[in-house]
Motif scaffolding. Structure first.
Motif, PDB file in Angstrom:
ATOM      1  N   GLY A  71       0.826  -0.909  -0.233  1.00 53.82           N
ATOM      2  CA  GLY A  71      -0.037  -0.051   0.397  1.00 53.82           C
ATOM      3  C   GLY A  71       1.109   0.853   0.146  1.00 53.82           C
ATOM      4  N   LEU A  95      -2.025   7.455  -4.045  1.00 52.26           N
ATOM      5  CA  LEU A  95      -2.668   5.804  -3.790  1.00 52.26           C
ATOM      6  C   LEU A  95      -1.896   5.163  -4.689  1.00 52.26           C
ATOM      7  CD1 LEU A  95      -5.414   6.880  -1.209  1.00 52.26           C
ATOM      8  CD2 LEU A  95      -2.383   6.697  -0.501  1.00 52.26           C
ATOM      9  N   THR A  97      -2.348   1.002  -4.676  1.00 55.50           N
ATOM     10  CA  THR A  97      -2.438  -0.283  -4.729  1.00 55.50           C
ATOM     11  C   THR A  97      -1.353  -2.100  -5.752  1.00 55.50           C
ATOM     12  OG1 THR A  97      -4.208   0.030  -2.759  1.00 55.50           O
ATOM     13  CG2 THR A  97      -3.827  -2.405  -3.369  1.00 55.50           C
TER      14      THR A  97
END
Ligand code: MN
Length: 158
Positions: A71, A95, A97
């Motif tokens: 992450g 962000l 992932t």
């Protein structure tokens, strides 16, 4: 593994009190360029760790895959990341992932460093590098090929 202190003060240049700036990986273990690692939080009561990686302008992490998950939050600069067949431009506070068994790599922009926080399983498997055949398959996608060859100018117009 010992516990992390309650508070580590931020210092200048994306450093933290009492945190060593380490080699990204053992030299010669895998391809990478101009990247450092800081372990920010590693506590035996947590199932994950928080690290900070930073690559200099033009630097890149290893192209790899593994069962464990990442992450990521971009903290500094700009660059691109490869996740599976996707190449994305990334910037501060984005962000990302990385799912299990997904090829991934980060590359800093030509004129800027790229720094990111990376949350990872505390207990994790060893990363795999692509075989020659796997690398050829990965290169089939022209956008991915441009990314892997560092032809970043071709990515942003696409
Ligand atoms: Mn990884």
């Amino acid at each position: 593994m010992r516990g992390s202190p309650v508070h580590r003060q931020a210092q200048k240049d994306y450093r933290w009190e009492g945190v060593d700036r380490l080699a990204y990986k053992e030299e010669g273990s895998a391809p990478f360029k101009d990247i450092s690692r800081q372990v920010l939080i590693a506590d035996e009561n947590l199932a994950c760790e928080l690290r900070y990686f930073e690559m200099a302008a033009g630097g890149y992490s290893t192209l790899e895959r593994h069962e464990h998950v990442h992450g990521v939050m971009i903290l500094r600069g700009r660059g691109h990341c490869l996740v599976g067949n996707e190449v994305r431009a990334v910037a501060e506070r984005d962000l990302v992932t990385i799912p299990p068994w997904t090829w991934h790599q980060f590359r800093a922009a030509a004129g800027e460093p790229l720094g990111f926080l990376c949350m990872v399983n505390a207990k994790r498997d060893k990363p795999q590098l692509p075989s020659e055949d796997e690398l050829a398959a990965i290169y089939q996608n022209p956008r991915v090929a441009a990314f892997l060859d560092g032809r970043m100018a071709e990515l942003d117009g696409a």
